[in-house]
Motif scaffolding. Sequence first.
Motif, PDB file in Angstrom:
ATOM      1  N   PRO A 374     -97.132  46.211  23.665  1.00  0.00           N
ATOM      2  CA  PRO A 374     -96.685  47.203  22.677  1.00  0.00           C
ATOM      3  C   PRO A 374     -96.037  46.513  21.491  1.00  0.00           C
ATOM      4  O   PRO A 374     -95.460  45.423  21.625  1.00  0.00           O
ATOM      5  N   PRO A 375     -96.103  47.096  20.296  1.00  0.00           N
ATOM      6  CA  PRO A 375     -95.473  46.483  19.130  1.00  0.00           C
ATOM      7  C   PRO A 375     -93.951  46.460  19.264  1.00  0.00           C
ATOM      8  O   PRO A 375     -93.362  47.307  19.944  1.00  0.00           O
ATOM      9  N   VAL A 376     -93.318  45.485  18.627  1.00  0.00           N
ATOM     10  CA  VAL A 376     -91.857  45.405  18.637  1.00  0.00           C
ATOM     11  C   VAL A 376     -91.275  46.587  17.865  1.00  0.00           C
ATOM     12  O   VAL A 376     -90.269  47.180  18.263  1.00  0.00           O
ATOM     13  N   THR A 396     -79.151  46.097  22.423  1.00  0.00           N
ATOM     14  CA  THR A 396     -79.705  44.746  22.385  1.00  0.00           C
ATOM     15  C   THR A 396     -81.198  44.782  22.705  1.00  0.00           C
ATOM     16  O   THR A 396     -81.617  45.426  23.661  1.00  0.00           O
ATOM     17  N   GLY A 397     -81.992  44.103  21.862  1.00  0.00           N
ATOM     18  CA  GLY A 397     -83.431  44.071  22.083  1.00  0.00           C
ATOM     19  C   GLY A 397     -84.183  45.235  21.487  1.00  0.00           C
ATOM     20  O   GLY A 397     -85.398  45.362  21.689  1.00  0.00           O
ATOM     21  N   SER A 398     -83.486  46.082  20.719  1.00  0.00           N
ATOM     22  CA  SER A 398     -84.160  47.252  20.144  1.00  0.00           C
ATOM     23  C   SER A 398     -84.973  46.901  18.903  1.00  0.00           C
ATOM     24  O   SER A 398     -85.777  47.713  18.446  1.00  0.00           O
ATOM     25  N   GLY A 399     -84.786  45.701  18.335  1.00  0.00           N
ATOM     26  CA  GLY A 399     -85.582  45.279  17.173  1.00  0.00           C
ATOM     27  C   GLY A 399     -84.820  45.276  15.865  1.00  0.00           C
ATOM     28  O   GLY A 399     -85.441  45.212  14.795  1.00  0.00           O
ATOM     29  N   LYS A 400     -83.492  45.317  15.902  1.00  0.00           N
ATOM     30  CA  LYS A 400     -82.703  45.385  14.665  1.00  0.00           C
ATOM     31  C   LYS A 400     -82.908  44.144  13.798  1.00  0.00           C
ATOM     32  O   LYS A 400     -83.202  44.245  12.594  1.00  0.00           O
ATOM     33  N   SER A 568     -84.139  52.756  18.444  1.00  0.00           N
ATOM     34  CA  SER A 568     -84.250  52.798  19.899  1.00  0.00           C
ATOM     35  C   SER A 568     -85.701  52.591  20.299  1.00  0.00           C
ATOM     36  O   SER A 568     -86.587  53.319  19.835  1.00  0.00           O
ATOM     37  N   GLY A 569     -85.936  51.575  21.120  1.00  0.00           N
ATOM     38  CA  GLY A 569     -87.295  51.320  21.591  1.00  0.00           C
ATOM     39  C   GLY A 569     -88.271  51.011  20.481  1.00  0.00           C
ATOM     40  O   GLY A 569     -89.458  51.347  20.573  1.00  0.00           O
ATOM     41  N   GLY A 570     -87.813  50.360  19.418  1.00  0.00           N
ATOM     42  CA  GLY A 570     -88.692  50.003  18.307  1.00  0.00           C
ATOM     43  C   GLY A 570     -88.977  51.141  17.349  1.00  0.00           C
ATOM     44  O   GLY A 570     -89.844  51.013  16.485  1.00  0.00           O
TER      45      GLY A 570
END
Length: 607
Positions: A374-376, A396-400, A568-570
């Motif tokens: 899936p895309p970031v 953390t890891g949401s793509g900010k 959230s979630g990209g």
Amino acid sequence: MPPPTEDQTAVPVPAPRKRSAVRSLLRLWPYVRPVRARLFTAAFIAVVASCLSLVIPLVLKWMVDGPVADRDPAGVGWGALAVLLLGVAEALLFGLRRWLVARPLAGVEAALRADLFRRIQRLPMAFHDRWASGQLLSRGTTDLSLLRMFLAFPLTFLFVNGVTVLAGFVVLLAQDWMLGLVLLVPVVPLVVVCSLFETRYSAVARRAQDQVGDLTTVVEESVLGIRVVKGFGRHRSQELAFRARAERLRGTELGKARLLAWIWAVITIVPELAIGAALVLGTVQVADGTLSAGTLVAFLSTALALRWPVESIGFLLAMSQEAATATERYFEVMDRTEEDPGPSASVSAGGTGEGGVRFEGVEFRYPDAPDDAPPVLAGIDLHIRPGETMALVGATGSGKTTLTALVPRLHEITAGRILLDGEDITAMPRERLRALVSVAFEEPTLFSASAGENVLMGAAGAGEPELRRALAVAQAGFVDDLPEGAATQVGEQGLSLSGGQRQRLALARAVVGRPRFLVLDDPLSALDVHTEALVEAALREVLRDTTALVVAHRPSTVQLADRVALLSGGRIAAVGTHQELLRGSAEYAWLMSGARDERGAVGDGIG
């Protein structure tokens, strides 16, 4: 860090293309072309010098069959003088050759290194994310040194020795064709042996050079991370990692040595056997009276003079193979596609639509991600109005961080578009885009320069007034307390400063040029509560005159923003003011409550 296994590598080095050593080395021709006149002159001089050594046996033949046979001391003296003069002339010509090639080859190496550095600076972030810096360092140092040595010695002497051997065999055959044929017998087996050696040595040389890059990476990481190594007492594990890679390199180098010993032994023994056979046959002919003693002396002297050109083939081929693999490694970087600089500065895409920063259907996936991954980031639609400060919040890891990197085109979007004041960033020259957009990263990077130079790197043409203003905004007054003020060298990676000091200098660098658009990736994370409050107060003044996107992890940072976007979630899950999101988004309220717990009283008045 555990010791690496045999199949570990520090960088996914692409498999080298199957091309011959000659084809690989021919890629250096554009760099050699400007100095070709001096190199060809030097090669011609070396050929002349080498062929002078073949004249000495002819002088000896004249001396043995003439003055020595006739017991003429004067003739022997003239012959000895001729040999001396020939030797001096040979030495002077070789010295002249060396002088001719020294300066131009230093220039070739400098040009290769400059082009490599320029290409590394212009390669996209996706390249740097995948390649270990130690591999790049080894290409810019060890590999280029191999290329310079090849151009200075093997390139010339493979040709010179080849011409010398051909001329020598003509002389040998002219003196006695039967003895000459005896010496020609080893040519075929030597060619076969050299071909086998070239194939095997090429693979070993490539492996050794890649392992040098791996070893360089370990050393570099250990030096840059020395605080972590010492702080966690990990010097032993780092030592084991270094030793494992060093042992692998040692084993490979020993393999190279064995191959060189084998080829050297063969190339030495086979011609010696042929010379021994020629000596026996020639002695029999002299005894029979069919060959003069002078001719035998000249023949053997010529054969011995050809020993060096023949025996040197082994290590000349080895150096050539190492240079060929170094060339392949060099062009593995040079062949990578640079960032597209965009249209020329004179071309304008023409602004349309609303101002500020607008994300329209933006999608991003990393270039090396699997096709089914899936895309970031997916379907990002967001509008930051002119002069507005937008806080970007997410787990953390949401793509900010990835989202903020898309604005200055540190990464290229996969789909959609990003507009700055209605202008598509892909239609802008990168130089102009990065003059409009200023960035400060969560992990501040400082260079081995003065504190002032690190700050002024953020704006071309900025001077002392801009420096002072930026330092004031970032609450970086500590600079004046350094031994030499703003002129104090901060050391590699700024390790002589604290984390908060480095972060404030990086923030000052971001605001020194009064940017039109400002992207801040959690720039206050390393500051204490009181300094953070002072920096935030000064930042508010700066943010009034710019359009900003600020990654925020704490309520105090969110307070700087006019609105907040929840990632959230990209995807953008919600946009609104801090109070609106607290009431309408459970995820946002949960994130802010965690941040408030971490900071204690700092967030008490926010909810």
